[in-house]
Design a protein around this motif. Structure first.
Motif, PDB file in Angstrom:
ATOM      1  N   ALA A  54       0.812  -1.217   0.000  1.00  0.00           N
ATOM      2  CA  ALA A  54       0.000   0.000   0.000  1.00  0.00           C
ATOM      3  C   ALA A  54       0.844   1.265   0.000  1.00  0.00           C
ATOM      4  O   ALA A  54       0.426   2.293  -0.548  1.00  0.00           O
ATOM      5  CB  ALA A  54      -0.938  -0.013   1.206  1.00  0.00           C
ATOM      6  N   GLY A  55       2.006   1.218   0.621  1.00  0.00           N
ATOM      7  CA  GLY A  55       2.858   2.394   0.697  1.00  0.00           C
ATOM      8  C   GLY A  55       2.295   3.446   1.640  1.00  0.00           C
ATOM      9  O   GLY A  55       1.295   3.231   2.343  1.00  0.00           O
ATOM     10  N   ALA A  56       2.924   4.616   1.638  1.00  0.00           N
ATOM     11  CA  ALA A  56       2.537   5.692   2.548  1.00  0.00           C
ATOM     12  C   ALA A  56       1.155   6.242   2.253  1.00  0.00           C
ATOM     13  O   ALA A  56       0.560   6.922   3.092  1.00  0.00           O
ATOM     14  CB  ALA A  56       3.569   6.824   2.488  1.00  0.00           C
ATOM     15  N   GLU A  57       0.636   5.972   1.056  1.00  0.00           N
ATOM     16  CA  GLU A  57      -0.693   6.465   0.687  1.00  0.00           C
ATOM     17  C   GLU A  57      -1.807   5.539   1.160  1.00  0.00           C
ATOM     18  O   GLU A  57      -2.984   5.863   1.006  1.00  0.00           O
ATOM     19  CB  GLU A  57      -0.783   6.625  -0.836  1.00  0.00           C
ATOM     20  N   ALA A  97      -4.604   3.646   3.273  1.00  0.00           N
ATOM     21  CA  ALA A  97      -5.546   4.183   4.259  1.00  0.00           C
ATOM     22  C   ALA A  97      -5.165   3.800   5.683  1.00  0.00           C
ATOM     23  O   ALA A  97      -5.494   4.514   6.633  1.00  0.00           O
ATOM     24  CB  ALA A  97      -6.954   3.686   3.935  1.00  0.00           C
ATOM     25  N   HIS A  98      -4.484   2.672   5.860  1.00  0.00           N
ATOM     26  CA  HIS A  98      -4.132   2.187   7.193  1.00  0.00           C
ATOM     27  C   HIS A  98      -2.624   2.260   7.449  1.00  0.00           C
ATOM     28  O   HIS A  98      -2.113   1.568   8.333  1.00  0.00           O
ATOM     29  CB  HIS A  98      -4.594   0.737   7.360  1.00  0.00           C
ATOM     30  N   TYR A  99      -1.930   3.082   6.686  1.00  0.00           N
ATOM     31  CA  TYR A  99      -0.468   3.121   6.748  1.00  0.00           C
ATOM     32  C   TYR A  99       0.035   3.439   8.153  1.00  0.00           C
ATOM     33  O   TYR A  99       0.866   2.711   8.707  1.00  0.00           O
ATOM     34  CB  TYR A  99       0.060   4.148   5.754  1.00  0.00           C
ATOM     35  N   GLN A 100      -0.473   4.531   8.742  1.00  0.00           N
ATOM     36  CA  GLN A 100      -0.013   4.936  10.068  1.00  0.00           C
ATOM     37  C   GLN A 100      -0.352   3.882  11.121  1.00  0.00           C
ATOM     38  O   GLN A 100       0.472   3.554  11.982  1.00  0.00           O
ATOM     39  CB  GLN A 100      -0.653   6.279  10.455  1.00  0.00           C
ATOM     40  N   GLU A 101      -1.559   3.346  11.036  1.00  0.00           N
ATOM     41  CA  GLU A 101      -1.966   2.343  12.009  1.00  0.00           C
ATOM     42  C   GLU A 101      -1.130   1.074  11.872  1.00  0.00           C
ATOM     43  O   GLU A 101      -0.776   0.437  12.874  1.00  0.00           O
ATOM     44  CB  GLU A 101      -3.449   2.009  11.846  1.00  0.00           C
ATOM     45  N   ALA A 102      -0.803   0.702  10.622  1.00  0.00           N
ATOM     46  CA  ALA A 102       0.021  -0.488  10.404  1.00  0.00           C
ATOM     47  C   ALA A 102       1.405  -0.311  11.019  1.00  0.00           C
ATOM     48  O   ALA A 102       1.940  -1.237  11.656  1.00  0.00           O
ATOM     49  CB  ALA A 102       0.135  -0.781   8.907  1.00  0.00           C
ATOM     50  N   LEU A 103       2.003   0.871  10.849  1.00  0.00           N
ATOM     51  CA  LEU A 103       3.314   1.126  11.451  1.00  0.00           C
ATOM     52  C   LEU A 103       3.230   1.033  12.970  1.00  0.00           C
ATOM     53  O   LEU A 103       4.123   0.473  13.621  1.00  0.00           O
ATOM     54  CB  LEU A 103       3.824   2.507  11.027  1.00  0.00           C
ATOM     55  N   GLY A 104       2.152   1.590  13.536  1.00  0.00           N
ATOM     56  CA  GLY A 104       1.985   1.501  14.981  1.00  0.00           C
ATOM     57  C   GLY A 104       1.820   0.075  15.456  1.00  0.00           C
ATOM     58  O   GLY A 104       2.357  -0.307  16.508  1.00  0.00           O
ATOM     59  N   LEU A 105       1.101  -0.737  14.688  1.00  0.00           N
ATOM     60  CA  LEU A 105       0.907  -2.136  15.053  1.00  0.00           C
ATOM     61  C   LEU A 105       2.214  -2.912  14.988  1.00  0.00           C
ATOM     62  O   LEU A 105       2.463  -3.793  15.819  1.00  0.00           O
ATOM     63  CB  LEU A 105      -0.140  -2.775  14.140  1.00  0.00           C
ATOM     64  N   ILE A 106       3.053  -2.610  14.004  1.00  0.00           N
ATOM     65  CA  ILE A 106       4.346  -3.283  13.910  1.00  0.00           C
ATOM     66  C   ILE A 106       5.176  -2.976  15.161  1.00  0.00           C
ATOM     67  O   ILE A 106       5.848  -3.860  15.720  1.00  0.00           O
ATOM     68  CB  ILE A 106       5.096  -2.860  12.630  1.00  0.00           C
TER      69      ILE A 106
END
Length: 285
Positions: A100-103, A105-114
């Motif tokens: 999905a990349g930085a664009e 929809a869940h990019y920020q949440e995915a980084l937080g989950l990692i």
């Protein structure tokens, strides 16, 4: 986003019950429409925290041939994290970020989950172990007994178990190298990622060899002191990343990136565990 490992075990068991509740007759929809339908069902189940149902929908999605949307990996990562399946959660979330990349929809949440996965793994490694407090593992290989060591020594013409195990582990790693292009495997072309191990007293030396598309080779060597670590070695495979991993028994991080072959990953994890146990033994040879 915190999740306890006891609740994770309950959620994992809940997936089985949910499969009986949501599984029905095979859909008559074309694959592309069935994928969209199941994605909508997954999104709704996750939004209302019906994790067992979400897991079943994701399992059915995985069985459908055809390209999955990036959100499939995000929701898979969320559900696996809730079930305390940290290795699979991290692999799925990383697959989402990559696709999905930085664009996304869940990019920020995915980084937080990692990050949450890493914290949970660190807490798991630091937590004291009790007979009733062991965390369920996805794939754990308990080191086998010494009943086959004689045959290994004979096979590799060595005098010691340690040397036989080291040679055997390297032989397994030789054929399990990871390749970016799984469709083209040439015997005269080395893998993109390979490993070699060696031992010295109470330490395993691990050399990682990475080859870039332009032909550059990067070699990195690390040391693994074996005293105080658990010889139970975890492994796991993730089709989204076309990889299997053997995990570092010290902290659960990825140690070996391997080709997508469950049998090979299992053999490598088992042999590494046996080698660790041999080095830990006061009279190991």
């Amino acid at each position: 986003m915190a999740v306890s490992f006891e609740s994770g075990r309950k959620l994992a068991r809940g997936f089985i019950l949910a499969s009986m509740l949501v599984a029905g007759p095979a859909s008559a929809l074309a694959p592309e429409h069935e994928i969209k339908r199941l994605m909508l069902a997954t999104e709704e189940a996750v939004a209302t925290e019906r994790w067992g149902e979400a897991g079943e929908y994701l399992n059915r999605l995985q069985a459908i041939e055809g390209k999955k949307p990036a959100d499939y990996f995000f929701y898979r990562g969320r559900v696996m994290f809730q079930a305390a399946q940290l290795n699979e959660a991290q692999a799925a979330l990383e697959a989402y970020v990559k696709q999905a990349g930085a664009e996304g929809a869940h990019y920020q949440e995915a980084l937080g989950l990692i990050t949450d996965v890493e914290k949970a793994r660190a807490a798991k490694a630091a937590a004291p172990k009790t007979p009733n407090g062991e965390t369920a593992k996805i794939a754990v290989i308990e080191p086998a007994g010494d009943q086959s060591m004689a045959s290994l020594r004979q096979l590799y013409l060595t005098d010691t178990d340690r040397e036989a195990l080291t040679i055997h582990l390297n032989s397994l790693l030789d054929v399990a190298g990871w390749r970016a292009d799984r469709a083209v495997v040439k015997l005269d072309r080395p893998a993109d990622v390979e490993y070699r191990v060696d031992t010295a007293e109470s330490t395993i030396s691990i050399q990682e060899i990475r080859r870039s598309p332009d032909g550059r080779v990067v070699r990195k060597t690390s040391q693994m002191p074996v005293f105080g670590i658990n010889p139970l070695v975890e492994w796991g495979c993730e089709s989204a990343a076309s990889s299997c991993w053997v995990y570092d028994p010290r902290d659960g991080s990825r140690l070996f990136q391997l080709s997508y072959n469950r049998d090979q990953a299992q053999d490598i994890a088992q042999t590494l565990g046996r080698l660790i146990r041999n080095l830990q033994a006061p009279n190991g040879s």
